[in-house]
Enzyme design. Structure first.
Site, PDB file in Angstrom:
ATOM      1  N   ALA A 110      29.615  36.960  19.470  1.00 51.80           N
ATOM      2  CA  ALA A 110      28.044  36.689  19.426  1.00 51.80           C
ATOM      3  C   ALA A 110      27.367  38.078  19.794  1.00 51.80           C
ATOM      4  O   ALA A 110      26.020  38.226  19.237  1.00 51.80           O
ATOM      5  CB  ALA A 110      27.619  35.703  20.133  1.00 51.80           C
ATOM      6  N   ALA A 111      27.565  38.875  20.690  1.00 46.77           N
ATOM      7  CA  ALA A 111      27.224  40.063  20.799  1.00 46.77           C
ATOM      8  C   ALA A 111      26.721  40.888  19.538  1.00 46.77           C
ATOM      9  O   ALA A 111      27.487  41.176  18.814  1.00 46.77           O
ATOM     10  CB  ALA A 111      27.752  40.966  22.085  1.00 46.77           C
ATOM     11  N   PRO A 112      25.508  41.613  19.620  1.00 41.76           N
ATOM     12  CA  PRO A 112      24.161  41.512  20.627  1.00 41.76           C
ATOM     13  C   PRO A 112      23.391  40.499  20.569  1.00 41.76           C
ATOM     14  O   PRO A 112      22.536  40.331  21.407  1.00 41.76           O
ATOM     15  CB  PRO A 112      23.549  43.047  20.490  1.00 41.76           C
ATOM     16  CG  PRO A 112      23.969  43.108  18.734  1.00 41.76           C
ATOM     17  CD  PRO A 112      25.036  42.649  18.531  1.00 41.76           C
ATOM     18  N   GLY A 114      22.297  38.944  17.463  1.00 43.50           N
ATOM     19  CA  GLY A 114      21.205  38.693  16.394  1.00 43.50           C
ATOM     20  C   GLY A 114      21.769  37.440  15.723  1.00 43.50           C
ATOM     21  O   GLY A 114      20.643  36.631  15.219  1.00 43.50           O
ATOM     22  N   LYS A 115      22.649  36.984  15.530  1.00 44.20           N
ATOM     23  CA  LYS A 115      23.200  35.790  14.693  1.00 44.20           C
ATOM     24  C   LYS A 115      22.862  34.548  15.636  1.00 44.20           C
ATOM     25  O   LYS A 115      22.500  33.619  15.222  1.00 44.20           O
ATOM     26  CB  LYS A 115      24.633  35.838  14.118  1.00 44.20           C
ATOM     27  CG  LYS A 115      24.375  36.908  12.994  1.00 44.20           C
ATOM     28  CD  LYS A 115      26.127  37.009  12.374  1.00 44.20           C
ATOM     29  CE  LYS A 115      26.093  38.197  11.630  1.00 44.20           C
ATOM     30  NZ  LYS A 115      25.619  39.581  11.883  1.00 44.20           N
ATOM     31  N   ARG A 138      29.015  43.762  26.340  1.00 43.19           N
ATOM     32  CA  ARG A 138      28.494  43.506  25.287  1.00 43.19           C
ATOM     33  C   ARG A 138      27.654  41.862  25.599  1.00 43.19           C
ATOM     34  O   ARG A 138      26.457  41.840  25.052  1.00 43.19           O
ATOM     35  CB  ARG A 138      29.232  43.428  24.263  1.00 43.19           C
ATOM     36  CG  ARG A 138      29.548  44.595  23.471  1.00 43.19           C
ATOM     37  CD  ARG A 138      30.651  44.726  22.647  1.00 43.19           C
ATOM     38  NE  ARG A 138      30.275  43.670  21.337  1.00 43.19           N
ATOM     39  CZ  ARG A 138      29.648  44.249  20.549  1.00 43.19           C
ATOM     40  NH1 ARG A 138      28.837  45.329  20.296  1.00 43.19           N
ATOM     41  NH2 ARG A 138      29.443  43.335  19.603  1.00 43.19           N
ATOM     42  N   ASP A 178      31.625  35.780  13.228  1.00 41.21           N
ATOM     43  CA  ASP A 178      31.246  37.097  12.722  1.00 41.21           C
ATOM     44  C   ASP A 178      32.400  37.969  13.201  1.00 41.21           C
ATOM     45  O   ASP A 178      32.167  38.662  14.189  1.00 41.21           O
ATOM     46  CB  ASP A 178      29.746  37.531  13.048  1.00 41.21           C
ATOM     47  CG  ASP A 178      29.117  38.760  12.488  1.00 41.21           C
ATOM     48  OD1 ASP A 178      29.476  38.796  11.069  1.00 41.21           O
ATOM     49  OD2 ASP A 178      28.485  39.572  13.141  1.00 41.21           O
ATOM     50  N   CYS A 231      31.287  42.465   7.963  1.00 38.70           N
ATOM     51  CA  CYS A 231      30.503  43.499   7.264  1.00 38.70           C
ATOM     52  C   CYS A 231      31.281  44.549   6.561  1.00 38.70           C
ATOM     53  O   CYS A 231      30.981  45.587   6.675  1.00 38.70           O
ATOM     54  CB  CYS A 231      29.185  44.092   8.175  1.00 38.70           C
ATOM     55  SG  CYS A 231      30.182  44.700   9.762  1.00 38.70           S
TER      56      CYS A 231
END
Length: 445
Positions: A110-112, A114-115, A138, A178, A231
């Protein structure tokens, strides 16, 4: 930009006649984005304030592009948690995963934040968000962003996916992965990532992705959905990771992602997945795969935390009677000196590395309650009896954010300091002066 030869050869094979267009994207400026916090205001309300030059990000209802040179991170609205700065393509996972208020949601890498902040805002205060990152350092940045957004129904932790998989079998309705990846989609945005790219990194990332997918498969309930995103452009980390996972987990199936706004199909037979390329849309590179876990929809119940006795909470209720207009009903819990209001869906967390359990209201020491920064950010102006609400252009706003004492008329006692009606933090008013209680670690610099 000089790209590794091995990388360029792979991209030529992947993109074919589009390869030169992809290379051309490196000559274009990157795009800058921010995403509205819908716990505090709607996207159109933020745009109507006209503090930035905003144009919509088409695949994210809450998202906007802003112009390079504008500085939304150095603005009081940022400190009020009205938006999150986020690369536009990175908004796609939180937009594609179909979150409903009341869901139990896990963001495992999860860090930082955004999602996680996107998912938490979409829950609208109902259900549970578990935001995890294996790195404690983080995870601290993640925690700040969760608190800044005013998300009350979250747990922030720093655990291994394997340990979480053992503890939360069949618990979550929605999971976002992610995944750690080689970052090929970010080469334009972060050129330094090119230097660390090599085939060994791809192999390492794929192994980590496999472990995370395996753990999450156990944590998702039948009938639940899981979104896998990276990404990067590497087929090994995207379609191949999904192919291997589906072979070993026949109970999972891919769901189609609508191909709009420049999204394109995944490669080979994985056309239900989505790829985002910088030469096809206004953003960087991303990959998305949405999966459904088959079986009869059901929810497991995991034992929650016990409620504390009212004797320990007396200082808080004394504060609440003098300060709050709204009564917050739920399970209160004291950990050490800190008082929390736990989410309704809260499972047992004993033995896990937890940074935050629910909404941190403040601390109780020597029979007195002191409210926290997180408490202020989760409130609205109407929740309190006393507020000092300064207009955006008032010089006292910046002075307060810098930690200074400012002047303001009103009733003595705890006061919620706001800008244009949006909370910034606490102060204690005495004789027309606000003794600053803004979090030291958040101060304007």
């Amino acid at each position: 930009m000089e790209l590794p030869m091995q990388y360029t050869e792979k991209m030529k094979e992947l993109l074919g006649e589009d390869y030169l267009k992809y290379l051309g994207s490196f000559e274009e400026s990157r795009y800058f984005g921010l995403r509205t916090n819908t716990l505090k205001l709607q996207p159109e309300d933020l745009k109507d304030k006209k503090v930035f030059s905003l144009t919509p990000v088409p695949w994210c209802r809450e998202g906007f592009y802003y112009i390079e040179g504008e500085r939304p991170a150095k603005h009081p609205y940022y400190h009020a948690g009205l938006y999150y700065l986020q690369e536009p393509s990175a908004m796609s996972p939180g937009a594609v995963l179909p979150i409903e208020p009341g869901d139990r949601v896990l963001d495992i890498c999860a860090a930082p934040g955004g999602k996680s902040t996107h998912l938490g805002a979409r829950l609208q205060g109902e259900g549970l968000l578990v935001a995890n990152d294996i790195s404690v350092g983080r995870a601290k940045a993640l925690l700040k962003n969760i608190e800044l957004f005013g998300i009350r129904n979250s747990v922030v932790m720093s655990e291994t996916p394997n340990k979480l998989g053992e503890r939360f079998q069949g618990f979550f309705d929605k999971i976002l992965i992610d995944a750690p990846c080689s970052g090929e989609g970010m080469f334009r945005k972060e050129p330094d990532m090119v230097k660390s790219w090599n085939e060994e990194m791809l192999s390492f990332c794929q192994k980590e992705q496999t472990k995370i997918l395996e753990s999450c498969a156990h944590m998702l309930r039948p009938g639940g959905m899981m979104l896998y995103s990276t990404c990067t452009f590497a087929v090994e980390e995207n379609e191949k990771s999904i192919e291997n996972f589906l072979k070993s987990h026949p109970e999972f199936s891919l769901l189609p992602i609508v191909k709009e706004y420049g999204f394109v199909d995944g490669v080979n037979e994985f056309n239900q997945c989505a790829r985002l390329y910088p030469h096809r849309l206004k953003g960087e590179g991303h990959f998305l795969a949405l999966m459904l876990k088959g079986g009869e929809a059901q929810r497991v119940v995991l034992t929650g935390e016990a409620e504390e006795g009212e004797r320990d909470l007396a200082p808080f209720f004394e504060f609440a009677n003098k300060t709050l207009q709204t009564k917050f009903v739920g399970t209160y819990k004291i950990f050490g000196d800190s008082l929390y209001l736990l989410p309704k869906e809260m499972p047992a967390m004993k033995g896990l590395r937890i940074l935050r359990t629910g909404w941190q209201l403040g601390t109780i020491k020597k029979g007195r309650f002191e409210p926290s920064q997180a408490f202020a950010m989760g409130l609205s102006k109407g929740d309190v009896m006393n507020a000092s609400d300064f207009p955006l252009q008032d010089e006292r706003v910046i002075r307060y954010l810098k930690g200074e004492t400012v002047e303001a008329d009103g009733k003595d006692g705890w006061t919620l300091v706001c800008v244009d009606g949006y909370p910034l933090g606490w102060a204690k008013r005495q004789a027309g002066r606000l003794k600053n209680k803004y979090a030291v670690r958040w101060k304007w610099e």
